[in-house]
Design a protein around this motif. Structure first.
Motif, short mmCIF file in Angstrom:
data_model
loop_
_atom_site.label_atom_id
_atom_site.label_comp_id
_atom_site.label_asym_id
_atom_site.label_seq_id
_atom_site.Cartn_x
_atom_site.Cartn_y
_atom_site.Cartn_z
N UNK A 111 29.76 -4.57 18.20
CA UNK A 111 30.05 -4.19 19.58
C UNK A 111 30.06 -2.67 19.66
N UNK A 112 29.38 -2.15 20.66
CA UNK A 112 29.27 -0.71 20.86
C UNK A 112 29.67 -0.37 22.28
N UNK A 113 29.95 0.91 22.55
CA UNK A 113 30.16 1.34 23.93
C UNK A 113 28.87 1.13 24.73
N UNK A 114 28.97 1.24 26.03
CA UNK A 114 27.82 1.00 26.91
C UNK A 114 26.60 1.81 26.47
N UNK A 115 25.42 1.19 26.57
CA UNK A 115 24.17 1.77 26.11
C UNK A 115 23.22 1.92 27.28
N UNK A 116 22.61 3.08 27.40
CA UNK A 116 21.59 3.30 28.44
C UNK A 116 20.22 2.84 27.94
N UNK A 117 19.90 3.17 26.67
CA UNK A 117 18.58 2.87 26.11
C UNK A 117 18.72 2.69 24.61
N UNK A 118 17.72 2.02 24.01
CA UNK A 118 17.73 1.84 22.57
C UNK A 118 16.31 1.66 22.07
N UNK A 119 16.12 1.87 20.76
CA UNK A 119 14.80 1.70 20.17
C UNK A 119 14.95 1.43 18.68
N UNK A 120 13.86 0.92 18.08
CA UNK A 120 13.82 0.71 16.63
C UNK A 120 12.59 1.42 16.08
N UNK A 121 12.64 1.71 14.77
CA UNK A 121 11.52 2.38 14.13
C UNK A 121 11.51 2.00 12.65
N UNK A 122 10.34 1.62 12.14
CA UNK A 122 10.18 1.35 10.69
C UNK A 122 9.92 2.68 10.02
N UNK A 123 10.89 3.15 9.23
CA UNK A 123 10.73 4.48 8.64
C UNK A 123 10.41 4.44 7.16
N UNK A 124 10.47 3.26 6.55
CA UNK A 124 10.14 3.16 5.13
C UNK A 124 9.17 2.02 4.92
N UNK A 125 8.03 2.31 4.35
CA UNK A 125 7.06 1.26 4.05
C UNK A 125 7.22 0.75 2.62
N UNK A 126 7.81 1.57 1.74
CA UNK A 126 7.99 1.15 0.36
C UNK A 126 9.38 0.57 0.17
N UNK A 127 9.65 0.05 -1.01
CA UNK A 127 10.95 -0.57 -1.29
C UNK A 127 12.01 0.51 -1.44
N UNK A 128 13.20 0.37 -1.00
CA UNK A 128 13.61 -0.71 -0.11
C UNK A 128 13.11 -0.44 1.31
N UNK A 129 12.63 -1.50 1.95
CA UNK A 129 12.15 -1.38 3.32
C UNK A 129 13.32 -1.01 4.22
N UNK A 130 13.06 -0.16 5.18
CA UNK A 130 14.15 0.27 6.05
C UNK A 130 13.69 0.45 7.48
N UNK A 131 14.62 0.24 8.39
CA UNK A 131 14.39 0.43 9.81
C UNK A 131 15.53 1.27 10.36
N UNK A 132 15.25 1.94 11.46
CA UNK A 132 16.25 2.74 12.14
C UNK A 132 16.44 2.15 13.53
N UNK A 133 17.68 2.07 13.97
CA UNK A 133 18.00 1.69 15.34
C UNK A 133 18.74 2.87 15.95
N UNK A 134 18.29 3.28 17.13
CA UNK A 134 18.95 4.38 17.83
C UNK A 134 19.46 3.87 19.17
N UNK A 135 20.71 4.19 19.48
CA UNK A 135 21.34 3.80 20.74
C UNK A 135 21.71 5.06 21.51
N UNK A 136 21.28 5.14 22.76
CA UNK A 136 21.64 6.25 23.64
C UNK A 136 22.80 5.79 24.50
N UNK A 137 23.89 6.56 24.51
CA UNK A 137 25.08 6.17 25.28
C UNK A 137 24.77 6.15 26.77
N UNK A 138 25.58 5.43 27.51
CA UNK A 138 25.38 5.27 28.95
C UNK A 138 25.40 6.60 29.68
#
Length: 163
Positions: A111-138
């Motif tokens: 649970x997070x405070x209110x969000x205006x916008x959000x996105x995901x990004x695959x930032x690692x192609x090699x092991x360990x695979x990783x993704x980033x989630x960014x949340x912009x506050x309301x």
């Protein structure tokens, strides 16, 4: 045409990051459906996640092996504003009998405070695979970034049976 697809109005859709022919949709009641689209006008329902995973309209994002679902909580009295949930896509195509009785499609929920916008990004192609989630506050003043290291289980290949 999509037989067995009796959802309400589609509120969100995303293409599965692992299978380009698979589309995940959420209807206006918060139900999550997984469809396989073969031809421009032909599809089939592969899976419907259990009712009640979301209580309202959600936004969707696909990362390898998982579905992220952002539910905005309106008029919350406890300070909540958004709920971010990860669903395990390994449930797709399996019957309830194929899954352990305790297996939930929900991997985690925060649970997070209110969000205006959000996105995901695959930032690692090699092991360990990783993704980033960014949340912009309301109010647009804060950005919260999560580094996700989530792995899908791939069973080892079974040795061939020689008769």
């Amino acid at each position: 045409e999509c037989p067995d697809f009796d959802a309400g109005r589609i509120a969100a859709a995303v293409i599965d990051s692992r299978f380009a022919s698979r589309v995940v949709v959420a209807d206006d009641e918060g139900d999550i459906w997984v469809l396989t689209v073969r031809k421009p006008r032909t599809c089939r329902v592969d899976h419907r996640f259990p009712k009640g995973l979301a209580r309202s309209t959600v936004e969707l994002a696909s990362i390898r092996g998982f579905l992220l679902m952002l539910e905005r909580v309106e008029n919350s009295t406890d300070g909540r504003g958004a709920v971010l949930t990860a669903l395990n896509m390994s449930h797709v195509g399996k019957q309830e009998l194929d899954l352990p009785w305790s297996a939930s499609p929900v991997v985690w929920r925060i649970t997070r405070p209110a969000v205006r916008s959000w996105t995901t990004f695959r930032h690692r192609q090699e092991q360990p695979l990783g993704d980033v989630v960014a949340l912009l506050s309301a109010d647009g003043m804060d950005v919260e970034i999560f580094d996700l290291f989530m792995q899908i289980y791939t069973p080892p290949p079974e040795p061939p049976l020689y008769l």
